[in-house]
Design a protein around this motif. Structure first.
Motif, PDB file in Angstrom:
ATOM      1  N   MET B 133      -4.824  17.936  16.180  1.00  0.00           N
ATOM      2  CA  MET B 133      -3.561  17.905  16.700  1.00  0.00           C
ATOM      3  C   MET B 133      -2.590  17.245  15.565  1.00  0.00           C
ATOM      4  O   MET B 133      -2.966  17.034  14.381  1.00  0.00           O
ATOM      5  N   CYS B 134      -1.420  17.176  15.896  1.00  0.00           N
ATOM      6  CA  CYS B 134      -0.414  16.473  14.910  1.00  0.00           C
ATOM      7  C   CYS B 134      -1.346  15.023  14.633  1.00  0.00           C
ATOM      8  O   CYS B 134      -1.682  14.371  15.535  1.00  0.00           O
ATOM      9  N   GLN B 135      -1.358  14.839  13.109  1.00  0.00           N
ATOM     10  CA  GLN B 135      -2.121  13.687  12.869  1.00  0.00           C
ATOM     11  C   GLN B 135      -0.876  12.260  12.692  1.00  0.00           C
ATOM     12  O   GLN B 135      -1.408  11.251  12.373  1.00  0.00           O
ATOM     13  N   HIS B 136       0.003  12.423  13.188  1.00  0.00           N
ATOM     14  CA  HIS B 136       1.018  11.302  13.238  1.00  0.00           C
ATOM     15  C   HIS B 136       0.929  10.575  11.816  1.00  0.00           C
ATOM     16  O   HIS B 136       0.766   9.187  11.748  1.00  0.00           O
ATOM     17  N   CYS B 137       1.426  11.357  11.012  1.00  0.00           N
ATOM     18  CA  CYS B 137       1.204  10.710   9.489  1.00  0.00           C
ATOM     19  C   CYS B 137       2.228   9.602   9.231  1.00  0.00           C
ATOM     20  O   CYS B 137       3.375   9.680   9.974  1.00  0.00           O
ATOM     21  N   GLU B 138       1.815   8.619   8.586  1.00  0.00           N
ATOM     22  CA  GLU B 138       2.862   7.408   8.283  1.00  0.00           C
ATOM     23  C   GLU B 138       3.851   7.976   7.186  1.00  0.00           C
ATOM     24  O   GLU B 138       5.128   7.567   7.131  1.00  0.00           O
ATOM     25  N   PRO B 140       5.181  11.497   7.004  1.00  0.00           N
ATOM     26  CA  PRO B 140       5.061  12.833   7.437  1.00  0.00           C
ATOM     27  C   PRO B 140       5.920  13.807   6.576  1.00  0.00           C
ATOM     28  O   PRO B 140       7.189  13.607   6.260  1.00  0.00           O
ATOM     29  N   PRO B 141       5.268  14.637   5.927  1.00  0.00           N
ATOM     30  CA  PRO B 141       6.015  15.927   5.199  1.00  0.00           C
ATOM     31  C   PRO B 141       7.000  16.589   6.261  1.00  0.00           C
ATOM     32  O   PRO B 141       8.106  16.778   5.672  1.00  0.00           O
ATOM     33  N   CYS B 142       6.562  16.711   7.290  1.00  0.00           N
ATOM     34  CA  CYS B 142       7.545  17.438   8.248  1.00  0.00           C
ATOM     35  C   CYS B 142       8.769  16.785   8.472  1.00  0.00           C
ATOM     36  O   CYS B 142      10.030  17.379   8.359  1.00  0.00           O
ATOM     37  N   VAL B 143       8.748  15.397   8.268  1.00  0.00           N
ATOM     38  CA  VAL B 143      10.082  14.719   8.516  1.00  0.00           C
ATOM     39  C   VAL B 143      10.762  14.616   7.120  1.00  0.00           C
ATOM     40  O   VAL B 143      11.834  14.844   6.992  1.00  0.00           O
ATOM     41  N   ILE B 158       5.017   7.422  16.426  1.00  0.00           N
ATOM     42  CA  ILE B 158       5.219   8.773  17.077  1.00  0.00           C
ATOM     43  C   ILE B 158       5.887   9.760  16.183  1.00  0.00           C
ATOM     44  O   ILE B 158       6.836   9.683  16.125  1.00  0.00           O
ATOM     45  N   VAL B 159       5.416  10.984  15.424  1.00  0.00           N
ATOM     46  CA  VAL B 159       6.166  11.905  14.875  1.00  0.00           C
ATOM     47  C   VAL B 159       6.663  12.891  16.054  1.00  0.00           C
ATOM     48  O   VAL B 159       5.752  13.591  16.755  1.00  0.00           O
ATOM     49  N   MET B 160       7.940  12.968  16.227  1.00  0.00           N
ATOM     50  CA  MET B 160       8.262  14.059  17.025  1.00  0.00           C
ATOM     51  C   MET B 160       9.615  14.833  16.685  1.00  0.00           C
ATOM     52  O   MET B 160      10.122  14.627  15.608  1.00  0.00           O
ATOM     53  N   ALA B 175       5.649  22.778   5.844  1.00  0.00           N
ATOM     54  CA  ALA B 175       5.280  21.658   5.139  1.00  0.00           C
ATOM     55  C   ALA B 175       4.090  20.893   5.926  1.00  0.00           C
ATOM     56  O   ALA B 175       3.211  20.164   5.252  1.00  0.00           O
ATOM     57  N   CYS B 176       3.573  21.032   7.052  1.00  0.00           N
ATOM     58  CA  CYS B 176       2.616  20.367   7.882  1.00  0.00           C
ATOM     59  C   CYS B 176       1.462  20.878   7.347  1.00  0.00           C
ATOM     60  O   CYS B 176       1.070  21.820   7.382  1.00  0.00           O
ATOM     61  N   PRO B 177       0.567  19.785   6.777  1.00  0.00           N
ATOM     62  CA  PRO B 177      -0.793  19.998   6.255  1.00  0.00           C
ATOM     63  C   PRO B 177      -1.876  20.289   7.218  1.00  0.00           C
ATOM     64  O   PRO B 177      -2.951  20.859   6.851  1.00  0.00           O
ATOM     65  N   TYR B 178      -1.563  20.254   8.441  1.00  0.00           N
ATOM     66  CA  TYR B 178      -2.394  20.478   9.454  1.00  0.00           C
ATOM     67  C   TYR B 178      -2.095  21.589  10.374  1.00  0.00           C
ATOM     68  O   TYR B 178      -2.908  21.708  11.516  1.00  0.00           O
ATOM     69  N   LYS B 179      -1.131  22.365   9.987  1.00  0.00           N
ATOM     70  CA  LYS B 179      -0.764  23.229  10.808  1.00  0.00           C
ATOM     71  C   LYS B 179      -0.526  22.944  12.616  1.00  0.00           C
ATOM     72  O   LYS B 179      -1.267  23.439  13.450  1.00  0.00           O
ATOM     73  N   ALA B 180       0.044  21.704  12.468  1.00  0.00           N
ATOM     74  CA  ALA B 180       0.068  20.877  13.811  1.00  0.00           C
ATOM     75  C   ALA B 180       1.364  21.645  14.800  1.00  0.00           C
ATOM     76  O   ALA B 180       1.275  21.299  15.792  1.00  0.00           O
ATOM     77  N   ARG B 181       2.429  22.280  14.085  1.00  0.00           N
ATOM     78  CA  ARG B 181       3.409  22.588  14.788  1.00  0.00           C
ATOM     79  C   ARG B 181       3.631  24.088  15.297  1.00  0.00           C
ATOM     80  O   ARG B 181       3.140  24.799  14.813  1.00  0.00           O
ATOM     81  N   SER B 182       4.197  24.321  16.164  1.00  0.00           N
ATOM     82  CA  SER B 182       4.645  25.704  17.046  1.00  0.00           C
ATOM     83  C   SER B 182       6.008  26.028  17.055  1.00  0.00           C
ATOM     84  O   SER B 182       6.868  24.735  17.573  1.00  0.00           O
TER      85      SER B 182
HETATM   86  S1  SF4 Z   1       3.359  17.527  12.205  1.00  0.00           S
HETATM   87 FE1  SF4 Z   1       2.129  17.822  10.622  1.00  0.00          FE
HETATM   88  S2  SF4 Z   1       3.302  16.732   9.014  1.00  0.00           S
HETATM   89 FE2  SF4 Z   1       4.108  16.044  10.691  1.00  0.00          FE
HETATM   90  S3  SF4 Z   1       3.489  14.041  11.084  1.00  0.00           S
HETATM   91 FE3  SF4 Z   1       2.311  15.652  12.419  1.00  0.00          FE
HETATM   92  S4  SF4 Z   1       0.573  16.057  10.995  1.00  0.00           S
HETATM   93 FE4  SF4 Z   1       1.958  14.962   9.789  1.00  0.00          FE
END
Ligand code: SF4
Ligand code: SF4
Lengths: 159, 272, 408
Positions: B133-138, B140-143, B158-160, B175-182
């Protein structure tokens, strides 16, 4: 001096609001949906007249506090609006607040202001407490009377 | 202290663990002490749509950082309890395929926050199962890439997505390296009070943020995994050295996925 | 040197209005496609949670890249003082603005929430290269319009050179920004390299020039304005140089990627095993889009024939679309390396099981939206040349550069 003025201003504004709320109350407040919790209240979470004009600012302010700060305790939440203003039909089914005849829908329709909260937000309250289906982590109740979902789902369908 | 209906309310929360129960009880007590005044607060404290428990009144701080440890050796092949629990908790199971859509295509368009993945090492042949799932990066590339600031990291890690700001450009998904987003590809007719959702915005796992804001101890996926008896997901506070999560992390060897990107993820894996 | 006389486009009304109507219909279909996508949601497109940017982005990026390239002709005239190109400056500026408007329109209309455009304009995250691009695009538009004014208004002649230099610098920044949108994506193997920024600049030179040549030849042919062989020779010479530049950058791209063993599979995917993306790379981009036009331009006989030069430009444009198909869509379709040295056996979210490429088939509305953007760009150009004096009455060599005429 300036402070005193501001305070004075606030007090009189508050007074005006309270008077208006009372007046509306006396007149039987035709603006809330009959049968909703709101119909039984003396005023909205703030003076009714203030809310009538400024509810969007209030909600918007709360939205940022909730999304970014996680604050969910205040009386200004959108979920609170829905809990209070939702009405039920003769069968006891909850009616979505954004329906044409309902509180949010009717007024926005009349004022011709696009209402897009409900693109994303639920339009009926979360189910009443105390009906938890007991699934792990779900203190969220089962299907409410108005729900079309199978029991055990956190919340009824919202249209 | 309480009338019968309050008792009923609290009993629903007992599952949540002692802490949640105590807080709810305390909340109810306050309300009873000052009736009229806190009428509205009462309505919210008990409102299940808010997640049960006592709603947060102060802004989140960085005194905590939420995270998880996933022990892949405990994650059972074929089990999808965490996925179903997430879908139910966050209303993902309320998504409906639009009439006329191609099911195979829709399967790739539907939103999912957590999925099971089975991987095999190319050299050793070792197989691991894990939820992703989302790895809640410190960091975060998505941010970083989000043009409007809709993608953000809360103080507690929490990244949201702030759906009010999201314009649906999908750059964060690139940008998300984990393909966590929809991305929400269609109108959503039914949604939960605690998990708003609408066409045209991006979303991802938020560590059951509504539970965080009501002082509950765990996430839907971790609870479901424990209920199955696997205990592969441990949720907690990474900053509290005494938390079970920190203790477990200190003992078990673990890693971040794609550690070469140095994102310092909040979700850690062991045994993979 | 004679004074250059600029004239509005003099087409027979039926012909002109017929052209406008045709373009308007295509643009209108794009509008309908937008309305449909916006109303239904993106499930009616082929885009998914794997391929998040699809055909609209392909067209949008092509138009934006071509826009900055189309301005080159003006820049060469102003910044580098090549007088031969100066009469083309106005048209070059017009085309640049028109292409940019078309491209941005497609980009914006593909957003999940196009109604929140105002949010994108008012709420900025300055760490985002995307946010910077919003500023770069709007700035480009303003600067080029100012530049055009200095070209067309005698009293402002004094600012001509400064405006031209600013516009040239800005367009370099703009394309760097566009390339960086991809270059900064560390998550995906196909991107994540700084080479993409200069590569996009060279691509913009080439694609912008090809669009410029084609549109210019069409516009002049319509009302019988001559284009001198010397001018054409210069333009196609530029095109040859830019083709070589793009080829060089493709080489550099793969060499950088080959430098680390972790990217062998990516290079293999593009060059050998990537199915339709490999095909698009070799046949669409390299052979039809670069080598074939190069051959035509360099051919002693064909290279003299305006028709063949127009054909070569069209091939370059086709190759440009193919290149963006390869980069934008092919780059996303390549499975992300979630677990290095491991193979994904099963996944509940299409994570490239067994190294599988993500599927993508564009739907009709997507294509129509993209074409709509092209039509809008051409519509703006057509109206522009008709109502204002953008095109010189004659581009015959003797009229624009007497010395050149002798040399030719
Ligand atoms: S959505 Fe992806 S890039 Fe953003 S915090 Fe979660 S894992 Fe990291
Ligand atoms: S899709 Fe939304 S959250 Fe993601 S980058 Fe764009 S605006 Fe930000």
């Amino acid at each position: 001096m300036a402070n005193a003025l501001v305070t004075g201003g606030r007090v009189s504004l508050g007074l005006a609001g309270a008077l208006l709320a009372l007046a509306v109350q006396a007149g039987g407040s035709p603006f809330v949906t009959p049968g909703s919790q709101a119909a039984k209240e003396r005023s909205c979470v703030e003076a009714t007249d203030f809310m009538r004009r400024n509810h969007m600012e209030v909600i918007k302010h709360q939205r940022d506090a909730t999304v970014h700060g996680g604050i969910r305790s205040t009386k200004h939440s959108l979920a609170g609006c829905i809990d209070c203003h939702v009405a039920r039909d003769a069968q006891g089914q909850v009616l979505p607040v954004n329906d044409e005849q309902q509180f949010c829908g009717a007024c926005h329709d009349f004022a011709a202001v696009r209402l897009n909260c409900f693109d994303c937000h639920a339009t009926v309250p979360a189910p009443a407490p105390g009906k938890a289906a007991g699934s792990a982590g779900q203190a969220l109740g089962g299907a409410s009377p108005g729900s079309s979902l199978p029991p055990g789902h956190p919340q009824p369908a919202a249209r | 202290m309480k009338n019968p209906s309050d008792m009923k309310n609290s009993s629903a929360v007992i599952d949540e663990g002692r802490r949640g129960f105590m807080r709810t009880a305390a909340g109810v007590a306050t309300v009873t002490l000052a009736p009229g005044v806190l009428l509205h607060t009462l309505a919210h404290a008990g409102s299940p749509g808010q997640g049960g428990g006592v709603p947060r009144a102060e802004p989140v701080t960085d005194a905590v950082r939420y995270g998880m440890l996933i022990d892949t050796t405990r994650c059972a092949e074929g089990c999808t309890a965490c996925v179903s629990a997430c879908n139910r908790e966050n209303g993902l199971d309320l998504q409906e395929m639009p009439t006329g859509a191609d099911p195979a295509l829709w399967d790739r368009q539907e939103s999912r926050w957590i999925r099971k993945v089975k991987v095999q090492d190319n050299l050793t042949g070792h197989v691991s199962n894990l939820p992703l799932m989302c790895q809640h990066c410190e960091h975060p590339p998505c941010v970083d890439v989000c043009p409007t600031g809709a993608s953000f990291k809360r103080a507690d890690g929490i990244v949201m997505v702030d759906r009010h700001l999201c314009i649906g450009c999908r750059y964060c998904m690139m940008a998300c390296p984990y393909k966590a987003r929809s991305f929400i590809h269609a109108n959503v007719e039914e949604k939960l009070t605690l998990a708003p959702r609408g066409k045209g915005c991006v979303e991802s796992c938020n560590l059951c943020v509504h539970r965080r804001d009501h002082g509950q101890p765990s996430t839907a996926c971790a609870d479901a995994c424990a209920a199955e008896g696997h205990h592969a997901i441990l949720f907690g506070d990474l900053k509290d050295p005494a938390s079970p999560l920190s203790q477990a992390l200190a003992k078990l060897p673990s890693r971040q996925l794609r550690e070469n990107l140095a994102l310092n993820t909040g979700v850690r894996y062991s045994g993979v | 040197m004679k004074r250059i006389v600029y004239r509005e486009w003099r087409l027979a009304p039926q012909r002109y209005w017929g052209l406008l109507a045709l373009l308007a219909v295509i643009a209108g279909m794009g509008g309908l496609a937008f309305w449909y996508m916006e109303h239904q949601g993106h499930w009616v497109t082929g885009m998914t949670n794997e391929i998040v940017w699809g055909t609209p982005h392909l067209f949008a990026i092509f138009l934006i890249v071509a826009a900055s390239g189309a301005l080159n002709i003006a820049s060469i005239g102003t910044v580098f003082g090549k007088t031969t190109y100066q009469p083309l400056g106005r048209f070059s500026g017009l085309l640049a603005v028109a292409l940019l408007v078309g491209g941005l329109l497609v980009l914006v209309l593909d957003l999940g929430r196009p109604d929140r455009l105002i949010v994108a304009m008012t709420s900025y995250n300055f760490r985002s290269i995307f946010a910077w691009n919003v500023l770069l695009y709007t700035g480009f538009m303003a600067i080029v319009i100012a530049y055009l004014v200095t070209m067309m208004e005698r009293r402002l002649k004094g600012y001509y050179k400064a405006a031209g230099t600013l516009a040239f610098t800005w367009r370099l920044l703009l394309t760097t920004g566009t390339g960086s949108i991809f270059g900064f994506i560390v998550a995906r193997q196909a991107y994540d390299t700084a080479v993409l920024a200069p590569m996009f600049i060279v691509m913009s030179f080439l694609y912008g020039l090809a669009v410029f040549i084609l549109v210019l030849m069409f516009a002049c042919a319509q009302d019988g304005r001559p284009i001198g062989p010397y001018l054409l020779k210069r333009l196609k010479g530029l095109m040859a140089i830019f083709i070589a530049g793009v080829l060089l950058f493709i080489l550099i791209y793969f060499l950088t990627k080959l430098y680390g063993a972790k990217n062998y599979d990516l290079v293999n995917y593009y060059l050998v095993s990537g199915g339709r993306y490999t095909l698009a790379f070799w046949f669409g981009w390299v052979i039809l889009g670069l080598l074939a036009p190069y051959g035509i331009i360099m051919h002693p006989a064909l290279g003299q024939d305006p028709k063949w030069i127009a054909g070569a430009s069209a091939l370059v444009i086709f190759g440009g679309l193919a290149s963006l198909y390869v980069i934008v869509i092919g780059g996303q379709a390549f499975p992300m390396t979630l677990f290095p040295d491991k193979t994904i056996l099963e996944s509940g979210f299409h994570d490239g099981v067994g190294g599988q490429i993500s599927a993508y088939a564009p739907s009709l509305p997507e294509v129509l939206l993209g074409l709509g953007g092209v039509a809008v760009a051409l519509l703006i150009t057509a109206v522009g040349v008709r109502v204002l004096q953008f095109l010189p009455e004659s581009l015959a060599d003797k009229d624009i550069d007497p010395h050149a005429a002798v040399k030719a």
